[in-house]
Design a protein around this motif. Sequence first.
Motif, PDB file in Angstrom:
ATOM      1  N   ASN A  30       0.758   5.678   0.584  1.00  0.00           N
ATOM      2  CA  ASN A  30       0.194   6.998   0.858  1.00  0.00           C
ATOM      3  C   ASN A  30       1.176   8.018   0.294  1.00  0.00           C
ATOM      4  OD1 ASN A  30      -1.519   5.446   2.420  1.00  0.00           O
ATOM      5  ND2 ASN A  30      -1.439   6.793   4.193  1.00  0.00           N
ATOM      6  N   ARG A  83       0.843  -1.199   0.000  1.00  0.00           N
ATOM      7  CA  ARG A  83       0.000   0.000   0.000  1.00  0.00           C
ATOM      8  C   ARG A  83       0.875   1.245   0.000  1.00  0.00           C
ATOM      9  NH1 ARG A  83      -2.842   1.015   4.463  1.00  0.00           N
ATOM     10  NH2 ARG A  83      -2.076  -0.670   5.788  1.00  0.00           N
ATOM     11  N   HIS A  88     -16.751   6.726  -4.320  1.00  0.00           N
ATOM     12  CA  HIS A  88     -15.593   7.489  -3.873  1.00  0.00           C
ATOM     13  C   HIS A  88     -15.767   7.934  -2.423  1.00  0.00           C
ATOM     14  CE1 HIS A  88     -14.299   7.403  -7.983  1.00  0.00           C
ATOM     15  NE2 HIS A  88     -15.379   8.055  -8.387  1.00  0.00           N
ATOM     16  N   THR A  89     -14.630   8.005  -1.720  1.00  0.00           N
ATOM     17  CA  THR A  89     -14.650   8.395  -0.316  1.00  0.00           C
ATOM     18  C   THR A  89     -13.602   9.469  -0.050  1.00  0.00           C
ATOM     19  OG1 THR A  89     -13.050   6.685   0.339  1.00  0.00           O
ATOM     20  CG2 THR A  89     -15.398   6.092   0.428  1.00  0.00           C
ATOM     21  N   ARG A 103      -3.724  -0.745  -4.379  1.00  0.00           N
ATOM     22  CA  ARG A 103      -4.941  -0.174  -3.834  1.00  0.00           C
ATOM     23  C   ARG A 103      -5.188  -0.719  -2.428  1.00  0.00           C
ATOM     24  NH1 ARG A 103      -3.962   2.241  -7.768  1.00  0.00           N
ATOM     25  NH2 ARG A 103      -5.364   3.057  -9.375  1.00  0.00           N
ATOM     26  N   PRO A 104      -5.734   0.083  -1.515  1.00  0.00           N
ATOM     27  CA  PRO A 104      -6.160   1.455  -1.757  1.00  0.00           C
ATOM     28  C   PRO A 104      -4.970   2.402  -1.848  1.00  0.00           C
ATOM     29  CG  PRO A 104      -6.459   0.908   0.557  1.00  0.00           C
ATOM     30  CD  PRO A 104      -6.026  -0.356  -0.124  1.00  0.00           C
ATOM     31  N   ARG A 108      -7.110  12.155   1.932  1.00  0.00           N
ATOM     32  CA  ARG A 108      -7.246  12.210   3.389  1.00  0.00           C
ATOM     33  C   ARG A 108      -6.687  13.554   3.868  1.00  0.00           C
ATOM     34  NH1 ARG A 108      -5.125   7.141   6.476  1.00  0.00           N
ATOM     35  NH2 ARG A 108      -3.170   8.205   6.065  1.00  0.00           N
ATOM     36  N   ALA A 128      -7.769   7.448  -6.247  1.00  0.00           N
ATOM     37  CA  ALA A 128      -7.241   7.486  -4.881  1.00  0.00           C
ATOM     38  C   ALA A 128      -8.251   8.094  -3.921  1.00  0.00           C
ATOM     39  CB  ALA A 128      -5.941   8.287  -4.842  1.00  0.00           C
ATOM     40  N   GLN A 129      -8.002   7.893  -2.638  1.00  0.00           N
ATOM     41  CA  GLN A 129      -8.791   8.530  -1.581  1.00  0.00           C
ATOM     42  C   GLN A 129      -7.981   9.677  -1.006  1.00  0.00           C
ATOM     43  OE1 GLN A 129      -9.262   7.753   3.022  1.00  0.00           O
ATOM     44  NE2 GLN A 129     -10.190   6.061   1.900  1.00  0.00           N
ATOM     45  N   ARG A 177     -13.973   8.258   7.603  1.00  0.00           N
ATOM     46  CA  ARG A 177     -14.231   8.310   6.164  1.00  0.00           C
ATOM     47  C   ARG A 177     -15.699   8.603   5.893  1.00  0.00           C
ATOM     48  NH1 ARG A 177     -13.387   3.652   2.924  1.00  0.00           N
ATOM     49  NH2 ARG A 177     -13.882   2.364   4.744  1.00  0.00           N
ATOM     50  N   LYS A 188      -3.808   6.224  -1.289  1.00  0.00           N
ATOM     51  CA  LYS A 188      -4.274   7.368  -0.510  1.00  0.00           C
ATOM     52  C   LYS A 188      -3.358   8.563  -0.732  1.00  0.00           C
ATOM     53  CE  LYS A 188      -6.111   4.242   2.997  1.00  0.00           C
ATOM     54  NZ  LYS A 188      -6.025   3.761   4.406  1.00  0.00           N
ATOM     55  N   THR A 211     -18.501   8.652   2.355  1.00  0.00           N
ATOM     56  CA  THR A 211     -18.720   8.480   0.934  1.00  0.00           C
ATOM     57  C   THR A 211     -19.185   9.803   0.336  1.00  0.00           C
ATOM     58  OG1 THR A 211     -21.014   7.761   1.274  1.00  0.00           O
ATOM     59  CG2 THR A 211     -19.321   6.042   1.147  1.00  0.00           C
TER      60      THR A 211
END
Length: 369
Positions: free
Chosen positions: A157, A155, A280-281, A193-194, A225, A222-223, A272, A196, A274
């Motif tokens: 970030n 993963r 998507h978040t 994935r995920p 944050r 991507a998410q 998190r 970030k 949605t």
Amino acid sequence: MTAIPVTIGMPRTGVRDLPLPAALRAAAVDPGATIGDPLVDTHGRVHRDLRISLTDRCSLRCTYCMPEQGNEWLARSSILALDEIERIARVAAADGITTFRLTGGEPLLRTDIVEVVRRLAAISGPAGPVEIAMTTNGIRLPELLPGLVEAGLGRLNVSIDTLRRDRFHALTRRDRLDDVLAGIAAAAASGLRPLKLNAVAMRDVNDDELVELVEFAIGCGAQLRFIEQMPLDAGHTWDRARMVTRDEILATLSARWSLTPVAGRGGAPAERWTLDGGPHTVGVIASVTAPFCGDCDRLRLTADGQLRNCLFSTTEYDLVPVLRGASGGGEDVAIDAMLRSCVHGKLPGHAINDPSFLQPARGMNAIGG
């Protein structure tokens, strides 16, 4: 004796002269605990995540992290060698740590980074193989990511606080936005994935880009944050008034999307939501205004071998004498005992909002993200 902690800024003493491993075993909180037992603190939190800082050096100079000049880097001789990191990681995994997150500074500056990932990814614990994650500024990802993925990286970030070149230059004191964007593109194409993207929200710096940053992350698969700015800068210039709060972030995003809370946060640092019902978040790490200490399952290992039980701790547990001292072959037992002492000393929370709060002497780059 219940631990061998070191208050930051004071001489590190106490371990090297002890006959190991007997003295450290006696120092363990539960004399009956042994390698393979879970790492449980006095508040019932089971620890499963170890953040491993590989270096305090970085290719950027973000204003909220370190000064542009005059940084006092760790001596190279004090940086843990790969064999030492692996030894600590194997004991930690046996004790129930399931995730190793590699941080810095900038972890991709470490010349043996691919081999670090390969050696750690080969470790298994009671629950099976560990997961290897990394937090990076992304600058060296295009050249290194294929080897990292092959070695077992699971993963990623990537940090990016602004999409505007002038702001990026002012914030990081380096003109490297194109390099970071290339790194994010490589990460998006890798299939990890995920994925970030982390952004520190700062008043009058990037607080008008929050929606734009989320839309960029969505385009990368991507998410995003958002992170509340924390008192972890090396210059100790943190100002609460400059911090954009969780509620302000959510209010801004709510003007663009309908936000629905995602259940099942567990020990994750980010809440998190949605966006418009998903898929998507967006996440928010609100360490200051909405602390999540009650579910924290993380420990930290600095690049120079200090265990920390909290990002904001003013106490460290020195593993260097255990690793480099004369211990009669009992290093693993000694490492286990030190891990347990560190966990036992963990407080219920970081007390940022208490008037008595003291900012750690180390900056974020020296602690590890």
